[in-house]
Write a protein that holds these residues in place. Structure first.
Motif, PDB file in Angstrom:
ATOM      1  N   THR A  83       0.856  -1.180   0.000  1.00  8.83           N
ATOM      2  CA  THR A  83       0.000   0.000   0.000  1.00  8.83           C
ATOM      3  C   THR A  83       0.897   1.236   0.000  1.00  8.83           C
ATOM      4  OG1 THR A  83      -0.036   0.177   2.400  1.00  8.83           O
ATOM      5  CG2 THR A  83      -1.750  -1.223   1.369  1.00  8.83           C
ATOM      6  N   PRO A  84       0.372   2.419  -0.303  1.00  6.51           N
ATOM      7  CA  PRO A  84       1.213   3.620  -0.245  1.00  6.51           C
ATOM      8  C   PRO A  84       1.894   3.804   1.119  1.00  6.51           C
ATOM      9  CG  PRO A  84      -0.774   4.116  -1.450  1.00  6.51           C
ATOM     10  CD  PRO A  84      -0.951   2.723  -0.878  1.00  6.51           C
TER      11      PRO A  84
ATOM     12  N   ALA B 149       2.294   7.281  -6.436  1.00  2.94           N
ATOM     13  CA  ALA B 149       1.349   6.385  -5.751  1.00  2.94           C
ATOM     14  C   ALA B 149       0.567   7.137  -4.678  1.00  2.94           C
ATOM     15  CB  ALA B 149       2.085   5.196  -5.145  1.00  2.94           C
ATOM     16  N   ARG B 150       1.234   8.041  -3.982  1.00  4.28           N
ATOM     17  CA  ARG B 150       0.538   8.822  -2.942  1.00  4.28           C
ATOM     18  C   ARG B 150      -0.492   9.762  -3.550  1.00  4.28           C
ATOM     19  NH1 ARG B 150       4.117  11.437   1.415  1.00  4.28           N
ATOM     20  NH2 ARG B 150       2.027  12.048   1.979  1.00  4.28           N
ATOM     21  N   LYS B 151      -0.195  10.311  -4.730  1.00  6.60           N
ATOM     22  CA  LYS B 151      -1.134  11.212  -5.402  1.00  6.60           C
ATOM     23  C   LYS B 151      -2.308  10.454  -6.009  1.00  6.60           C
ATOM     24  CE  LYS B 151       2.520  14.105  -7.141  1.00  6.60           C
ATOM     25  NZ  LYS B 151       3.128  14.571  -8.381  1.00  6.60           N
TER      26      LYS B 151
ATOM     27  N   SER C 177       4.947  -0.846  -5.021  1.00  3.71           N
ATOM     28  CA  SER C 177       6.127  -1.705  -5.044  1.00  3.71           C
ATOM     29  C   SER C 177       5.647  -3.098  -4.683  1.00  3.71           C
ATOM     30  CB  SER C 177       7.172  -1.224  -4.036  1.00  3.71           C
ATOM     31  OG  SER C 177       8.256  -2.138  -3.987  1.00  3.71           O
ATOM     32  N   TRP C 178       5.909  -4.067  -5.532  1.00  2.00           N
ATOM     33  CA  TRP C 178       5.556  -5.453  -5.273  1.00  2.00           C
ATOM     34  C   TRP C 178       6.798  -6.134  -4.707  1.00  2.00           C
ATOM     35  CZ3 TRP C 178       0.892  -8.088  -6.910  1.00  2.00           C
ATOM     36  CH2 TRP C 178      -0.041  -7.251  -7.540  1.00  2.00           C
ATOM     37  N   GLN C 179       6.758  -6.515  -3.458  1.00  3.51           N
ATOM     38  CA  GLN C 179       7.888  -7.199  -2.834  1.00  3.51           C
ATOM     39  C   GLN C 179       7.824  -8.684  -3.156  1.00  3.51           C
ATOM     40  OE1 GLN C 179      10.533  -5.532  -0.879  1.00  3.51           O
ATOM     41  NE2 GLN C 179       9.527  -4.222  -2.385  1.00  3.51           N
ATOM     42  N   ILE C 180       8.946  -9.220  -3.572  1.00  9.69           N
ATOM     43  CA  ILE C 180       9.045 -10.635  -3.943  1.00  9.69           C
ATOM     44  C   ILE C 180       9.719 -11.343  -2.776  1.00  9.69           C
ATOM     45  CG2 ILE C 180       9.959 -12.279  -5.609  1.00  9.69           C
ATOM     46  CD1 ILE C 180      10.068  -9.825  -7.596  1.00  9.69           C
ATOM     47  N   ILE C 181       8.968 -12.195  -2.112  1.00  8.43           N
ATOM     48  CA  ILE C 181       9.426 -12.821  -0.865  1.00  8.43           C
ATOM     49  C   ILE C 181       9.565 -14.325  -1.070  1.00  8.43           C
ATOM     50  CG2 ILE C 181       8.870 -13.201   1.570  1.00  8.43           C
ATOM     51  CD1 ILE C 181       7.136 -10.542   1.254  1.00  8.43           C
ATOM     52  N   LEU C 182      10.744 -14.840  -0.757  1.00  7.89           N
ATOM     53  CA  LEU C 182      10.992 -16.275  -0.811  1.00  7.89           C
ATOM     54  C   LEU C 182      10.346 -16.893   0.417  1.00  7.89           C
ATOM     55  CD1 LEU C 182      12.393 -18.688  -2.142  1.00  7.89           C
ATOM     56  CD2 LEU C 182      14.468 -18.072  -0.865  1.00  7.89           C
ATOM     57  N   LYS C 183       9.327 -17.707   0.204  1.00  7.59           N
ATOM     58  CA  LYS C 183       8.539 -18.236   1.317  1.00  7.59           C
ATOM     59  C   LYS C 183       9.389 -19.059   2.280  1.00  7.59           C
ATOM     60  CE  LYS C 183       5.142 -19.820  -1.454  1.00  7.59           C
ATOM     61  NZ  LYS C 183       3.844 -20.348  -1.915  1.00  7.59           N
ATOM     62  N   ALA C 184      10.293 -19.894   1.761  1.00  9.01           N
ATOM     63  CA  ALA C 184      11.082 -20.788   2.614  1.00  9.01           C
ATOM     64  C   ALA C 184      11.958 -20.029   3.607  1.00  9.01           C
ATOM     65  CB  ALA C 184      11.960 -21.706   1.762  1.00  9.01           C
ATOM     66  N   GLU C 185      12.445 -18.850   3.213  1.00  8.59           N
ATOM     67  CA  GLU C 185      13.326 -18.055   4.079  1.00  8.59           C
ATOM     68  C   GLU C 185      12.638 -16.835   4.666  1.00  8.59           C
ATOM     69  OE1 GLU C 185      17.089 -17.159   2.243  1.00  8.59           O
ATOM     70  OE2 GLU C 185      17.168 -19.136   1.280  1.00  8.59           O
ATOM     71  N   ARG C 186      11.408 -16.556   4.199  1.00 12.68           N
ATOM     72  CA  ARG C 186      10.701 -15.335   4.605  1.00 12.68           C
ATOM     73  C   ARG C 186      11.600 -14.114   4.400  1.00 12.68           C
ATOM     74  NH1 ARG C 186       8.618 -16.388  10.301  1.00 12.68           N
ATOM     75  NH2 ARG C 186       8.247 -14.171  10.139  1.00 12.68           N
TER      76      ARG C 186
END
Length: 179
Positions: free
Chosen positions: A15-16, A56-58, A68-77
């Motif tokens: 989210t913003p 994004a705020r505007k 921003s889409w964060q790409i998170i490796l599930k196994a390591e969080r």
């Protein structure tokens, strides 16, 4: 919260407010969302992220396109990289995607998996007909990711290559995250 899941990854649109936290207090964001943040961005990437954040705020109604889409490796969080759409789909139904992977996570197919999921998600959205991307001419790794995800080279300039993927693009590979 908008999130995508693949076999190995969770891809979360911030989210913003969360996006601002990523820029100013990444450890706090990581604690609040339950992951270890990645490396600090280089100067060019940080400048681009701050510009996207300001927009994004505007344009809060443009979430999750302006996120921003964060790409998170599930196994390591752990965050392995991030991606973004540069803006909501334009009047022709085109949306541009950008992405980056932290150095220590390269070469394991994470960006191919993430970009495949993001492109598939985008093409499932109303009014989206095409996902576009731009790479530097000498960025072989990024070119390879785009090709594995089915993007086709559509234009070349002195420093950049321009790519596209639409619903009619032929499948390049089969698997859970490819179109």
């Amino acid at each position: 919260m908008t999130a995508l899941e693949t076999e190995r990854l969770r891809i979360v649109a911030l989210t913003p407010e969360q996006f601002g936290m990523l820029l100013d207090a990444p450890e706090r964001l990581g604690r609040s969302l339950g992951f270890v943040p990645g490396e600090p961005p280089d100067g060019h990437t940080l400048e681009a992220m701050r510009g996207l954040y300001a927009e994004a705020r505007k344009r809060r109604d443009a979430f999750p396109w302006m996120a921003s889409w964060q790409i998170i490796l599930k196994a390591e969080r752990a965050a392995v990289g991030s991606a973004c759409f540069m803006a909501p789909p334009d009047e022709c139904g085109v949306v541009e995607v950008g992405y980056g992977l932290y150095a220590r996570f390269r070469g394991r197919g994470f960006m191919t998996e993430a970009l495949g999921a993001l492109a598939r998600w985008a093409l499932e959205q109303p009014h989206v007909r095409e996902v576009a991307a731009e790479t530097e001419r000498d960025n072989a790794a990024s070119r390879s990711v785009l090709e594995r995800c089915g993007f086709e080279l559509c234009r070349e300039e002195a420093e950049s290559l321009f790519w596209r993927l639409d619903l009619k693009s032929p499948r390049k590979q089969e698997g859970p995250f490819f179109l």
